[in-house]
Design an enzyme around this catalytic site. Structure first.
Site, mmCIF file in Angstrom:
data_model
loop_
_atom_site.group_PDB
_atom_site.id
_atom_site.type_symbol
_atom_site.label_atom_id
_atom_site.label_comp_id
_atom_site.label_asym_id
_atom_site.label_seq_id
_atom_site.Cartn_x
_atom_site.Cartn_y
_atom_site.Cartn_z
ATOM 1 N N CYS A 283 -8.248 -0.034 3.874
ATOM 2 C CA CYS A 283 -8.625 -1.039 4.866
ATOM 3 C C CYS A 283 -9.414 -0.381 5.989
ATOM 4 C CB CYS A 283 -7.388 -1.735 5.423
ATOM 5 S SG CYS A 283 -7.770 -2.976 6.678
ATOM 6 N N HIS B 71 0.848 -1.191 0.000
ATOM 7 C CA HIS B 71 0.000 0.000 0.000
ATOM 8 C C HIS B 71 0.886 1.244 0.000
ATOM 9 C CE1 HIS B 71 -4.134 -1.750 0.849
ATOM 10 N NE2 HIS B 71 -3.324 -2.795 0.768
#
Length: 252
Positions: free
Chosen positions: A182, A151
């Site tokens: 998330c 990420h």
């Protein structure tokens, strides 16, 4: 994941492309089988805190649950890909011990996962921490069975991928336009943009079989549908360049 089956059965499948279904439990595997899937993905995290938030169980419980899911999938002739979350940092516990990452990756590999994706879920990793983590994991899992999942919260995803390439890893997870995030990792950005990864790999001379221009078009399309700007720097830059060229050509 309530609409997994609807999505999976609605898309047009292309030959030679894998379509894995994320399956957190045995019911997920049954759903994948009912949908006609040939591959499933099983995930767990390194830290107790993240596992409790994400799947309401401890790390040890998560491993045992994963083993049951993997066995059931393999017994039904499904390929299984494993994901290890929070390999470089946890939003609740901070830095993660690379030895713990290696232990979990090894257990998933020995349970039957053909590939283990190492996920920097909150994007805190650097090239240095990526190297230290891979030093441990590669002691127990062969490089051809590893992938990275970076990420881009701190803008380090491409640097971490480049470091992983130096270690011999050749599978990289990414998402068009940098979509994702998330709910259990506040502030985390999406996965690294596919356009940015392909642009970098093209520059390094790697063969990806990915059409960068088409990726940019897809990234712009989905971003428009979502009412947001693309998170891909390469995508944004190439779009501007393409529009500028089109404007100049129209004046000729």
């Amino acid at each position: 994941m309530g609409d997994n089956k609807q999505v999976f059965t609605s898309i047009t499948k292309k030959p030679g492309v894998g379509y894995p279904v994320l399956t957190p439990n045995l019911r997920g595997v049954e759903g994948a089988l009912a949908s006609g899937a040939e591959e499933v993905a099983m995930f767990t995290a390194v830290t107790d805190s993240f596992n409790q938030k994400n799947t309401n169980c401890s790390t040890e419980e998560a491993i045992r649950r994963a083993a049951d899911v993997i066995k059931h999938a393999l017994d039904n002739n499904l390929r299984v890909r494993g994901y290890v979350s929070c390999v470089l940092g946890c939003p609740y516990e901070g830095p993660v011990d690379p030895v713990k990452v290696a232990d979990m990756a090894q257990r998933l590999y020995e349970a039957g996962c053909y590939e283990i994706s190492l996920g920097d879920t909150i994007g805190v990793g650097t090239a240095g921490s990526t190297a230290r983590m891979l030093d441990e994991v590669l002691k127990v899992v062969p490089v051809e069975a590893l992938a990275v999942h970076c990420h881009d919260t701190y803008g380090q995803a491409l640097a971490n991928i480049l470091k992983s390439l130096e270690y011999g890893i050749r599978v990289v997870d990414s998402s068009v336009a940098g979509l994702g995030g998330c709910p259990y990792a506040p502030g985390a950005k999406g996965n690294v943009a596919t356009e940015d990864v392909v642009y970098m790999l093209n520059g390094l001379g790697y063969k990806t079989n990915a059409d960068l221009n088409e990726l940019v078009n897809i990234g712009n399309w989905i971003s428009d549908k979502l009412g947001r700007e693309t998170n891909s720097r390469a995508g944004a830059a190439l779009t501007v360049a393409s529009r500028r060229k089109a404007a100049l050509d129209s004046k000729l």
